[in-house]
Design a protein around this motif. Structure first.
Motif, PDB file in Angstrom:
ATOM      1  N   GLY A  15      42.374  38.899  43.793  1.00  0.00           N
ATOM      2  CA  GLY A  15      41.315  38.219  44.524  1.00  0.00           C
ATOM      3  C   GLY A  15      41.603  36.783  44.894  1.00  0.00           C
ATOM      4  N   LEU A  16      42.765  36.271  44.523  1.00  0.00           N
ATOM      5  CA  LEU A  16      43.167  34.910  44.829  1.00  0.00           C
ATOM      6  C   LEU A  16      44.603  34.901  45.330  1.00  0.00           C
ATOM      7  CD1 LEU A  16      41.972  33.235  41.501  1.00  0.00           C
ATOM      8  CD2 LEU A  16      40.797  33.084  43.692  1.00  0.00           C
ATOM      9  N   THR A  17      44.954  33.904  46.129  1.00  0.00           N
ATOM     10  CA  THR A  17      46.357  33.740  46.493  1.00  0.00           C
ATOM     11  C   THR A  17      47.099  33.247  45.254  1.00  0.00           C
ATOM     12  OG1 THR A  17      46.159  31.436  47.157  1.00  0.00           O
ATOM     13  CG2 THR A  17      45.744  33.121  48.874  1.00  0.00           C
ATOM     14  N   PRO A  18      48.432  33.347  45.225  1.00  0.00           N
ATOM     15  CA  PRO A  18      49.174  32.850  44.056  1.00  0.00           C
ATOM     16  C   PRO A  18      48.884  31.376  43.757  1.00  0.00           C
ATOM     17  CG  PRO A  18      50.603  34.186  45.421  1.00  0.00           C
ATOM     18  CD  PRO A  18      49.325  34.020  46.176  1.00  0.00           C
ATOM     19  N   THR A  19      48.812  30.552  44.783  1.00  0.00           N
ATOM     20  CA  THR A  19      48.539  29.128  44.579  1.00  0.00           C
ATOM     21  C   THR A  19      47.134  28.909  44.036  1.00  0.00           C
ATOM     22  OG1 THR A  19      50.057  28.615  46.372  1.00  0.00           O
ATOM     23  CG2 THR A  19      48.552  26.876  45.704  1.00  0.00           C
ATOM     24  N   GLU A  20      46.160  29.614  44.581  1.00  0.00           N
ATOM     25  CA  GLU A  20      44.788  29.501  44.077  1.00  0.00           C
ATOM     26  C   GLU A  20      44.701  29.974  42.624  1.00  0.00           C
ATOM     27  OE1 GLU A  20      42.384  30.377  48.266  1.00  0.00           O
ATOM     28  OE2 GLU A  20      42.804  32.029  46.878  1.00  0.00           O
ATOM     29  N   PHE A  21      45.413  31.043  42.307  1.00  0.00           N
ATOM     30  CA  PHE A  21      45.413  31.574  40.946  1.00  0.00           C
ATOM     31  C   PHE A  21      45.946  30.535  39.965  1.00  0.00           C
ATOM     32  CE2 PHE A  21      47.449  33.789  37.409  1.00  0.00           C
ATOM     33  CZ  PHE A  21      46.410  34.585  36.961  1.00  0.00           C
ATOM     34  N   ARG A  22      47.042  29.887  40.326  1.00  0.00           N
ATOM     35  CA  ARG A  22      47.647  28.892  39.447  1.00  0.00           C
ATOM     36  C   ARG A  22      46.749  27.668  39.285  1.00  0.00           C
ATOM     37  NH1 ARG A  22      53.799  27.625  39.981  1.00  0.00           N
ATOM     38  NH2 ARG A  22      53.973  28.953  38.166  1.00  0.00           N
ATOM     39  N   ARG A  23      46.037  27.289  40.324  1.00  0.00           N
ATOM     40  CA  ARG A  23      45.218  26.074  40.304  1.00  0.00           C
ATOM     41  C   ARG A  23      43.812  26.281  39.758  1.00  0.00           C
ATOM     42  NH1 ARG A  23      46.905  23.744  46.204  1.00  0.00           N
ATOM     43  NH2 ARG A  23      48.983  23.088  45.581  1.00  0.00           N
ATOM     44  N   ARG A  24      43.407  27.510  39.531  1.00  0.00           N
ATOM     45  CA  ARG A  24      42.033  27.758  39.079  1.00  0.00           C
ATOM     46  C   ARG A  24      41.789  27.088  37.731  1.00  0.00           C
ATOM     47  NH1 ARG A  24      41.644  33.553  36.428  1.00  0.00           N
ATOM     48  NH2 ARG A  24      43.563  33.404  35.288  1.00  0.00           N
ATOM     49  N   PRO A  25      40.558  26.675  37.486  1.00  0.00           N
ATOM     50  CA  PRO A  25      40.241  25.922  36.268  1.00  0.00           C
ATOM     51  C   PRO A  25      40.457  26.707  34.980  1.00  0.00           C
ATOM     52  CG  PRO A  25      38.382  25.887  37.802  1.00  0.00           C
ATOM     53  CD  PRO A  25      39.418  26.789  38.372  1.00  0.00           C
ATOM     54  N   PHE A  74      56.660  27.231  35.000  1.00  0.00           N
ATOM     55  CA  PHE A  74      56.498  26.198  36.017  1.00  0.00           C
ATOM     56  C   PHE A  74      57.274  26.560  37.279  1.00  0.00           C
ATOM     57  CE2 PHE A  74      55.712  23.921  32.037  1.00  0.00           C
ATOM     58  CZ  PHE A  74      54.452  23.429  32.315  1.00  0.00           C
ATOM     59  N   LEU A  75      57.674  27.818  37.399  1.00  0.00           N
ATOM     60  CA  LEU A  75      58.398  28.262  38.588  1.00  0.00           C
ATOM     61  C   LEU A  75      57.486  28.179  39.805  1.00  0.00           C
ATOM     62  CD1 LEU A  75      60.152  31.471  37.206  1.00  0.00           C
ATOM     63  CD2 LEU A  75      61.212  29.258  37.670  1.00  0.00           C
ATOM     64  N   SER A  76      58.068  27.841  40.942  1.00  0.00           N
ATOM     65  CA  SER A  76      57.291  27.827  42.181  1.00  0.00           C
ATOM     66  C   SER A  76      57.013  29.267  42.608  1.00  0.00           C
ATOM     67  CB  SER A  76      58.067  27.107  43.278  1.00  0.00           C
ATOM     68  OG  SER A  76      59.198  27.872  43.652  1.00  0.00           O
ATOM     69  N   VAL A  77      56.072  29.418  43.508  1.00  0.00           N
ATOM     70  CA  VAL A  77      55.759  30.749  44.031  1.00  0.00           C
ATOM     71  C   VAL A  77      57.006  31.335  44.696  1.00  0.00           C
ATOM     72  CG1 VAL A  77      54.319  32.042  45.649  1.00  0.00           C
ATOM     73  CG2 VAL A  77      53.306  30.234  44.272  1.00  0.00           C
ATOM     74  N   LYS A  78      57.755  30.517  45.396  1.00  0.00           N
ATOM     75  CA  LYS A  78      58.989  30.969  46.043  1.00  0.00           C
ATOM     76  C   LYS A  78      59.988  31.493  45.005  1.00  0.00           C
ATOM     77  CE  LYS A  78      62.542  29.365  49.231  1.00  0.00           C
ATOM     78  NZ  LYS A  78      63.007  28.237  50.055  1.00  0.00           N
ATOM     79  N   GLU A  79      60.138  30.790  43.889  1.00  0.00           N
ATOM     80  CA  GLU A  79      61.052  31.226  42.832  1.00  0.00           C
ATOM     81  C   GLU A  79      60.561  32.526  42.182  1.00  0.00           C
ATOM     82  OE1 GLU A  79      62.922  27.093  41.123  1.00  0.00           O
ATOM     83  OE2 GLU A  79      60.768  27.472  40.798  1.00  0.00           O
ATOM     84  N   ILE A  97      60.598  39.143  47.644  1.00  0.00           N
ATOM     85  CA  ILE A  97      59.501  39.681  48.441  1.00  0.00           C
ATOM     86  C   ILE A  97      59.136  38.675  49.528  1.00  0.00           C
ATOM     87  CG2 ILE A  97      57.130  40.551  48.335  1.00  0.00           C
ATOM     88  CD1 ILE A  97      57.627  40.998  45.295  1.00  0.00           C
ATOM     89  N   ASP A  98      58.878  39.140  50.731  1.00  0.00           N
ATOM     90  CA  ASP A  98      58.464  38.303  51.846  1.00  0.00           C
ATOM     91  C   ASP A  98      57.215  37.497  51.469  1.00  0.00           C
ATOM     92  OD1 ASP A  98      56.403  38.539  54.466  1.00  0.00           O
ATOM     93  OD2 ASP A  98      58.406  37.723  54.884  1.00  0.00           O
ATOM     94  N   ARG A  99      57.152  36.226  51.896  1.00  0.00           N
ATOM     95  CA  ARG A  99      56.070  35.312  51.511  1.00  0.00           C
ATOM     96  C   ARG A  99      54.686  35.851  51.863  1.00  0.00           C
ATOM     97  NH1 ARG A  99      56.044  29.699  54.319  1.00  0.00           N
ATOM     98  NH2 ARG A  99      55.357  31.041  55.988  1.00  0.00           N
TER      99      ARG A  99
END
Length: 145
Positions: A121-131, A94-99, A107-109
């Motif tokens: 093929g996805l941003t980190p946030t999109e990857f985590r939220r994908r169904p 459950f770590l944030s992308v920043k963590e 690593i730079d954001r």
């Protein structure tokens, strides 16, 4: 040359690696030492020059030997390891992308998001939220620069 990587345990650290080439007893001991070091110290920033020095080789010779043994450059191998670990952390923690970025070497954001998008093929946030989060995406298409 095809390489088979077999590892016990979880990222990062405390992994026993067995690197082999079909029909050969194993890879060069210096390259194997570097690969084991990379897996054990995934969260530490290391340059290719530092890795070459650690096995008493010039950067040029090390890069050529690494590519001959592993079929990819050392920098590409390191990026792939970090992106696989980021992918695992996004799925299993459950770590944030920043963590996660901080854990993988601060690593730079924008750099991290761009590398991750190139990797799967996805941003980190999109990857985590994908169904479909049960199966990680096979990212053998990761393009090096």
């Amino acid at each position: 040359m095809q390489h088979i990587l077999q590892a016990d345990g979880q990222f990062p650290g405390n992994r026993r690696l067995k690197l082999e080439r079909p029909g050969h007893p194993g890879i060069d001991r210096r390259i194997q030492a570097v690969v084991e070091h990379l897996h054990a110290n995934l969260c530490v920033r290391m340059s290719v020059a530092d890795l070459a020095r650690s096995v008493n080789m010039s950067r040029w010779h090390f890069c050529h030997l690494f590519k001959a043994e592993m079929s990819e450059s050392p920098s590409h191998y390191m990026r792939t390891l970090k992106m696989r670990e980021a992918q695992r952390m996004l799925l299993e923690t459950f770590l944030s992308v920043k963590e996660i970025r901080a854990t993988l070497g601060n690593i730079d954001r924008s750099h991290f998001s761009r590398e991750f998008r190139n990797y799967c093929g996805l941003t980190p946030t999109e990857f985590r939220r994908r169904p479909s989060m049960s199966q990680p995406h096979d990212s053998t298409h990761y393009a090096s620069k």
